[in-house]
Motif scaffolding. Structure first.
Motif, PDB file in Angstrom:
ATOM      1  N   PHE A  51       8.153  11.115   4.669  1.00  0.00           N
ATOM      2  CA  PHE A  51       8.040  11.939   5.875  1.00  0.00           C
ATOM      3  C   PHE A  51       9.406  12.196   6.495  1.00  0.00           C
ATOM      4  N   CYS A  52      10.260  11.198   6.504  1.00  0.00           N
ATOM      5  CA  CYS A  52      11.545  11.325   7.205  1.00  0.00           C
ATOM      6  C   CYS A  52      12.655  11.842   6.315  1.00  0.00           C
ATOM      7  N   ALA A  53      12.603  11.572   5.030  1.00  0.00           N
ATOM      8  CA  ALA A  53      13.689  11.982   4.136  1.00  0.00           C
ATOM      9  C   ALA A  53      13.249  13.079   3.171  1.00  0.00           C
ATOM     10  N   PHE A  79      12.407   1.153  10.363  1.00  0.00           N
ATOM     11  CA  PHE A  79      12.376   2.092  11.458  1.00  0.00           C
ATOM     12  C   PHE A  79      12.973   3.403  10.964  1.00  0.00           C
ATOM     13  N   ARG A  80      12.199   4.490  11.028  1.00  0.00           N
ATOM     14  CA  ARG A  80      12.722   5.798  10.607  1.00  0.00           C
ATOM     15  C   ARG A  80      12.388   6.851  11.640  1.00  0.00           C
ATOM     16  N   GLU A  81      13.202   7.892  11.688  1.00  0.00           N
ATOM     17  CA  GLU A  81      12.982   8.954  12.665  1.00  0.00           C
ATOM     18  C   GLU A  81      13.087  10.322  12.013  1.00  0.00           C
ATOM     19  N   GLN A  93       9.202   8.721  15.793  1.00  0.00           N
ATOM     20  CA  GLN A  93       9.692   7.410  15.349  1.00  0.00           C
ATOM     21  C   GLN A  93       8.582   6.714  14.591  1.00  0.00           C
ATOM     22  N   LEU A  94       8.850   6.385  13.352  1.00  0.00           N
ATOM     23  CA  LEU A  94       7.854   5.668  12.562  1.00  0.00           C
ATOM     24  C   LEU A  94       8.266   4.216  12.431  1.00  0.00           C
ATOM     25  N   TRP A  95       7.368   3.349  12.813  1.00  0.00           N
ATOM     26  CA  TRP A  95       7.615   1.912  12.718  1.00  0.00           C
ATOM     27  C   TRP A  95       6.714   1.366  11.618  1.00  0.00           C
ATOM     28  N   ASP A  96       7.340   0.737  10.685  1.00  0.00           N
ATOM     29  CA  ASP A  96       6.634   0.251   9.499  1.00  0.00           C
ATOM     30  C   ASP A  96       6.984  -1.232   9.389  1.00  0.00           C
ATOM     31  N   VAL A 109       0.822  -1.224   0.000  1.00  0.00           N
ATOM     32  CA  VAL A 109       0.000   0.000   0.000  1.00  0.00           C
ATOM     33  C   VAL A 109       0.850   1.265   0.000  1.00  0.00           C
ATOM     34  N   GLY A 110       2.133   1.130   0.368  1.00  0.00           N
ATOM     35  CA  GLY A 110       3.029   2.293   0.339  1.00  0.00           C
ATOM     36  C   GLY A 110       3.498   2.755   1.711  1.00  0.00           C
ATOM     37  N   LYS A 111       3.463   1.883   2.691  1.00  0.00           N
ATOM     38  CA  LYS A 111       3.885   2.271   4.048  1.00  0.00           C
ATOM     39  C   LYS A 111       5.348   2.713   4.078  1.00  0.00           C
ATOM     40  N   THR A 112       6.183   1.948   3.408  1.00  0.00           N
ATOM     41  CA  THR A 112       7.606   2.298   3.406  1.00  0.00           C
ATOM     42  C   THR A 112       7.827   3.621   2.683  1.00  0.00           C
ATOM     43  N   CYS A 113       7.152   3.808   1.561  1.00  0.00           N
ATOM     44  CA  CYS A 113       7.314   5.059   0.806  1.00  0.00           C
ATOM     45  C   CYS A 113       6.796   6.260   1.594  1.00  0.00           C
ATOM     46  N   LEU A 114       5.686   6.104   2.285  1.00  0.00           N
ATOM     47  CA  LEU A 114       5.143   7.211   3.081  1.00  0.00           C
ATOM     48  C   LEU A 114       6.081   7.586   4.223  1.00  0.00           C
TER      49      LEU A 114
END
Ligand code: GDP
Ligand code: MG
Length: 177
Positions: A30-32, A47-49, A62-65, A21-26
């Motif tokens: 947001f983070c990059a 894991f992105r911050e 902190q976004l957990w995908d 669905v695009g969780k990683t892309c979203l």
């Protein structure tokens, strides 16, 4: 003597929805601040911050995908749902099945004690693919209302010219605050 600097507060936000669905892309946008050139299927947890400033206070978001692999889920799921401040449910507007999966994702959250007391938002991604839309705004809005969530239709890929007017890449997360 000087006071010690305040500790940066951390907000843990989990991003949930069917594979693709695009969780990683979203979370990447947001983070990059941009759409990733190439993503590989998430294995385990991504894991992105990002550090944001809200009312003069620095807050680490902190976004957990996750990926939906069964093997991962059995071992990690408890850890994943611990100390969550907000939940983002994502579906793909061009994939009706990903929309029909939402009740199961909502139920899983409830089973881990994340009910309506935790801020939750609904994100319909891939609105740039206007010719392939399968999940209309009306039906999505009804669903969001029924579950007391705000709805954001968006695109991780193309920030402008989407349904519903102007879109800012970080709205879907920043709106929680
Ligand atoms: P995840 O499995 O939920 O993490 O999904 P990914 O972020 O890996 O994205 C799955 C596929 O959808 C990839 O091929 C992405 O390039 C594509 N994708 C993700 N977001 C968008 C979007 O907003 N628009 C379009 N057109 N494609 C997208
Ligand atoms: Mg992923």
């Amino acid at each position: 003597s000087a006071l010690p600097p305040p500790r940066t507060r951390i907000f843990k936000i989990i991003v949930i929805g069917d594979s693709g669905v695009g969780k990683t892309c979203l979370t990447f946008r947001f983070c990059a601040g941009r759409f990733p050139e190439k993503t590989e299927a998430t294995i385990g947890v991504d894991f992105r911050e990002r550090l944001v400033e809200i009312d003069g206070e620095k807050i680490k978001i902190q976004l957990w995908d996750t990926a939906g692999q069964e093997r991962f889920r059995k071992s990690m799921v408890q850890h994943y749902y611990r100390n969550v401040h907000a939940v983002v449910f994502v579906y793909d507007v061009t994939n009706a099945a990903s929309f029909r999966s939402l009740p199961a994702w909502i139920e899983e959250c409830k089973q881990h004690a994340l009910g309506t007391e935790v801020p939750r938002i609904l994100v319909g991604n891939k609105c740039d693919l206007q010719d392939s839309v399968q999940v209309g705004t009306d039906v999505a809005q009804q669903f969001a209302d029924a579950h007391s969530m705000p709805l954001f239709e968006t695109s991780a890929k193309s920030p402008n010219g989407l349904r519903g007017g102007s879109y800012r890449d970080s709205d879907h997360v920043e709106a929680i605050f």
